[in-house]
Design a protein around this motif. Sequence first.
Motif, PDB file in Angstrom:
ATOM      1  N   VAL A  51       0.860  -1.173   0.000  1.00  0.00           N
ATOM      2  CA  VAL A  51       0.000   0.000   0.000  1.00  0.00           C
ATOM      3  C   VAL A  51       0.897   1.223   0.000  1.00  0.00           C
ATOM      4  O   VAL A  51       1.847   1.323   0.786  1.00  0.00           O
ATOM      5  CB  VAL A  51      -0.972  -0.009   1.207  1.00  0.00           C
ATOM      6  N   TRP A  52       0.633   2.129  -0.949  1.00  0.00           N
ATOM      7  CA  TRP A  52       1.353   3.398  -1.042  1.00  0.00           C
ATOM      8  C   TRP A  52       0.406   4.494  -0.567  1.00  0.00           C
ATOM      9  O   TRP A  52      -0.800   4.450  -0.846  1.00  0.00           O
ATOM     10  CB  TRP A  52       1.788   3.667  -2.483  1.00  0.00           C
ATOM     11  N   TYR A  53       0.955   5.499   0.108  1.00  0.00           N
ATOM     12  CA  TYR A  53       0.099   6.489   0.747  1.00  0.00           C
ATOM     13  C   TYR A  53       0.882   7.775   0.980  1.00  0.00           C
ATOM     14  O   TYR A  53       2.119   7.783   1.010  1.00  0.00           O
ATOM     15  CB  TYR A  53      -0.404   5.937   2.088  1.00  0.00           C
ATOM     16  N   ARG A 108       3.651   8.020  -7.498  1.00  0.00           N
ATOM     17  CA  ARG A 108       3.251   9.355  -7.953  1.00  0.00           C
ATOM     18  C   ARG A 108       1.888   9.735  -7.388  1.00  0.00           C
ATOM     19  O   ARG A 108       1.661  10.890  -7.018  1.00  0.00           O
ATOM     20  CB  ARG A 108       3.234   9.401  -9.482  1.00  0.00           C
ATOM     21  N   LEU A 109       0.978   8.766  -7.318  1.00  0.00           N
ATOM     22  CA  LEU A 109      -0.337   9.046  -6.755  1.00  0.00           C
ATOM     23  C   LEU A 109      -0.226   9.407  -5.272  1.00  0.00           C
ATOM     24  O   LEU A 109      -0.929  10.301  -4.787  1.00  0.00           O
ATOM     25  CB  LEU A 109      -1.259   7.841  -6.945  1.00  0.00           C
ATOM     26  N   ALA A 110       0.651   8.714  -4.549  1.00  0.00           N
ATOM     27  CA  ALA A 110       0.826   9.014  -3.125  1.00  0.00           C
ATOM     28  C   ALA A 110       1.258  10.457  -2.925  1.00  0.00           C
ATOM     29  O   ALA A 110       0.786  11.145  -2.005  1.00  0.00           O
ATOM     30  CB  ALA A 110       1.853   8.057  -2.519  1.00  0.00           C
ATOM     31  N   ALA A 111       2.147  10.940  -3.776  1.00  0.00           N
ATOM     32  CA  ALA A 111       2.613  12.321  -3.672  1.00  0.00           C
ATOM     33  C   ALA A 111       1.503  13.325  -3.966  1.00  0.00           C
ATOM     34  O   ALA A 111       1.592  14.490  -3.591  1.00  0.00           O
ATOM     35  CB  ALA A 111       3.790  12.541  -4.616  1.00  0.00           C
ATOM     36  N   GLY A 113      -1.609  12.729  -2.881  1.00  0.00           N
ATOM     37  CA  GLY A 113      -2.631  12.558  -1.852  1.00  0.00           C
ATOM     38  C   GLY A 113      -3.599  11.430  -2.110  1.00  0.00           C
ATOM     39  O   GLY A 113      -4.796  11.548  -1.830  1.00  0.00           O
ATOM     40  N   VAL A 114      -3.102  10.311  -2.639  1.00  0.00           N
ATOM     41  CA  VAL A 114      -3.933   9.145  -2.939  1.00  0.00           C
ATOM     42  C   VAL A 114      -3.331   7.914  -2.278  1.00  0.00           C
ATOM     43  O   VAL A 114      -2.107   7.733  -2.270  1.00  0.00           O
ATOM     44  CB  VAL A 114      -4.034   8.911  -4.468  1.00  0.00           C
ATOM     45  N   ILE A 115      -4.189   7.059  -1.728  1.00  0.00           N
ATOM     46  CA  ILE A 115      -3.763   5.760  -1.206  1.00  0.00           C
ATOM     47  C   ILE A 115      -3.982   4.727  -2.301  1.00  0.00           C
ATOM     48  O   ILE A 115      -5.069   4.634  -2.871  1.00  0.00           O
ATOM     49  CB  ILE A 115      -4.568   5.377   0.047  1.00  0.00           C
ATOM     50  N   SER A 116      -2.945   3.942  -2.611  1.00  0.00           N
ATOM     51  CA  SER A 116      -3.047   2.898  -3.628  1.00  0.00           C
ATOM     52  C   SER A 116      -2.827   1.530  -2.996  1.00  0.00           C
ATOM     53  O   SER A 116      -1.918   1.345  -2.186  1.00  0.00           O
ATOM     54  CB  SER A 116      -2.019   3.112  -4.744  1.00  0.00           C
ATOM     55  N   ILE A 117      -3.651   0.579  -3.393  1.00  0.00           N
ATOM     56  CA  ILE A 117      -3.600  -0.789  -2.873  1.00  0.00           C
ATOM     57  C   ILE A 117      -3.198  -1.715  -4.016  1.00  0.00           C
ATOM     58  O   ILE A 117      -3.885  -1.778  -5.041  1.00  0.00           O
ATOM     59  CB  ILE A 117      -4.969  -1.214  -2.321  1.00  0.00           C
TER      60      ILE A 117
END
Length: 351
Positions: A51-53, A108-111, A113-117
């Motif tokens: 998980v990226w966040y 890139r999404l985490a930067a 403001g998105v949490i990726s699973i």
Amino acid sequence: MTRDLFNLTASLSFALIALSPTLTEAQDHRPGVAEFQAAHPGGARALDGHVWYPTKAEGDEKLLRGSAVWRDITGHLDARIAPGVFPVVMISHGMYGNSVNQAWLAKRLAAEGVISILPNHPGTTSFGRDPDQARQLWLRATDLSVSFDQLLTDPRFADHMDPTRVAATGHSLGGYTVMAAAGARHDAAHFAAGCVDAPERVDCDVLDGWKVGHNADDLEMLQSDRSDPRIRTVIPLDLGGAQTFDPASLQAIDMPVLVLGSGRQDMLNQDVESRALAAALPDALVTHVEIEDAGHFDFMGACVEGGYEILKREEPGDEVVCVKGAEERVAQHDRIFALILDHLRQTGVMP
């Protein structure tokens, strides 16, 4: 409908100029990453992944995964998540891929403001090739839902995930997976009929080798509804398996779909895959972009300089994953990410 990639310049420029306070704050985020474990009900199918966040962690990023062929993947390992509640993107890897293949996108999404699973799908991972588990193709979409459910109970992330702003994206077989999660239904008879006329198709060969749909006992599960009602939009990335779907179920999709295809067409026949999918979806809900000169593997991580030569020498045949895989791939990542970011904002998943 089809949009040329470079026609997006005006809308993207306007979005960047009209920065809201929320977006400005998101740009201050840094990418955090942690491992997670989950399991299907009854524990019969164990899952793990990343998980990226967004985080406010300071200092240097640490190595998550190194490789002689792929560029290092770094992040703020196990850092505390930033304050706030964030949208969620579920990401599905392709056939014999793994949870770091789209780490470049999740980071890139985490930067922003998105949490990726990103779960590993049992049976179809790089180091877990199991035809019997692969045969249970219907479980791939459920892997996404199960992983999300688990993280909603995880004290590290539970209070920071917004279940009303959820998207899913996936590469290759992961594209099939997210379409199933959006409500597309597998139609074994329809697929088998198409393979009779074109037995040399990659999708026909792969699913036949896994014996997908061969067992009558499997059919009910294979053709069942695997949709997750929390998903607001899906983005298949050069998907494989478009011909497996019941055309009526594709017409019934009721959410925006961004279909990204590979203009170089070096692996999958676009007429059978992304173009066919886009044509089968409701006109008012689909956006189809065939990215100029992008190859199938440009949706994966970037290769090191010389990665092509290493694979050609050590694993002949596998070097295809590093064709134009260094700086040219990084440039493609910029284009792909701009398209995805724009779509997530237009559909309200991101502010």
